[in-house]
Write a protein that holds these residues in place. Structure first.
Motif, short mmCIF file in Angstrom:
data_model
loop_
_atom_site.label_atom_id
_atom_site.label_comp_id
_atom_site.label_asym_id
_atom_site.label_seq_id
_atom_site.Cartn_x
_atom_site.Cartn_y
_atom_site.Cartn_z
N GLU A 188 10.52 54.95 -52.20
CA GLU A 188 11.11 55.73 -53.30
C GLU A 188 12.62 55.57 -53.33
N TRP A 239 10.55 48.80 -51.99
CA TRP A 239 10.02 49.39 -53.23
C TRP A 239 8.76 48.70 -53.73
N LEU A 266 5.90 50.95 -53.61
CA LEU A 266 5.98 52.23 -54.30
C LEU A 266 4.79 52.53 -55.22
N ARG A 298 2.54 55.89 -54.52
CA ARG A 298 2.46 56.95 -55.53
C ARG A 298 1.02 57.30 -55.85
#
Length: 229
Positions: free
Chosen positions: A129, A143, A146, A150
């Motif tokens: 994040e 990232w 990510l 999520r």
């Protein structure tokens, strides 16, 4: 020294080491690709493995964490350490030497476990994040995890970072040829399919897609099943 001899010795070393490690560890994989994996295996794989030519006398023991929320194209060392990166101890190991088991044990207990324990899933997702929040020119590769984190954590929509990653890999594929181009295109497709799954059924469908991709990648590398040492 045959590759079969080296593989047999490596599995023996891992089997002996397993009893000395804190927590539950299982032997996974085959041959020189065998690893000790910390259980239970969920969305990151804590592992101890060996790298080197089957026919050369020496190689390297490594320890690290493999995120399983991204395309598993190879073992990454972003969250790991190889024995030649440690100042104390030998930089290589000869699996058939009398010292191999002790050298492996020393590396794992003195450096490998510390590296593994420094990258729990919560830190992996948090760093992903923070990396995404940076200016795109300043981002590293954290990232890339990510979208998956999520979904797994139920934290937010994966669509925007997944869209950017699909575009990134398509751009890279255009400047590459052969196997590299195909691999980059496959990574772009992974994120496109994740977006599609999210649009079709949000977290439930996206999580099902990630689970299928993870299980398939582990099976390809023959580390999908825990074995009796």
């Amino acid at each position: 020294m045959s590759s079969a001899d080296k593989a047999q010795r490596w599995r023996q070393i891992l089997s002996e080491l397993r009893a000395e490690l804190p927590g539950e560890w299982c032997l996974r994989g085959t041959g020189l690709g065998s690893v000790l994996a910390r259980e239970p295996l969920d969305w990151s794989l804590a592992w101890i493995g060996y790298a080197g030519s089957p026919t050369r006398p020496v190689g390297w023991v490594s320890a690290g964490v493999q995120p399983l929320v991204t395309p598993f194209t190879s073992w990454v060392m972003t969250y790991g350490v190889r024995m030649d990166e440690v100042l104390s101890g030998p930089s290589t190991v000869d699996l058939l030497s009398d010292a191999a088991a002790g050298q492996t044990r020393q590396f794992v207990l003195d450096a490998g476990l510390e590296k593994i324990d420094s990258w729990p899933p919560t830190r992996l997702s948090d760093v992903a994040e923070r990396d995404f929040a940076q200016d795109p020119r300043q981002r590293r590769t954290h990232w890339h995890q990510l979208p998956g984190w999520r979904v797994v954590n139920g934290a937010a929509s994966p669509v925007e970072p997944a869209k950017q990653l699909a575009e990134l890999y398509h751009d890279r594929a255009q400047g590459t040829s052969g196997k590299g181009a195909r691999q980059l295109a496959e990574q772009a497709t992974f994120y496109e399919r994740l977006i599609q799954a999210w649009h079709e059924g949000e977290r439930e469908a996206a999580l099902r897609f990630l689970t299928e991709q993870r299980d398939q990648a582990l099976a390809v590398r023959k580390v999908d099943k825990a074995l009796t040492p």
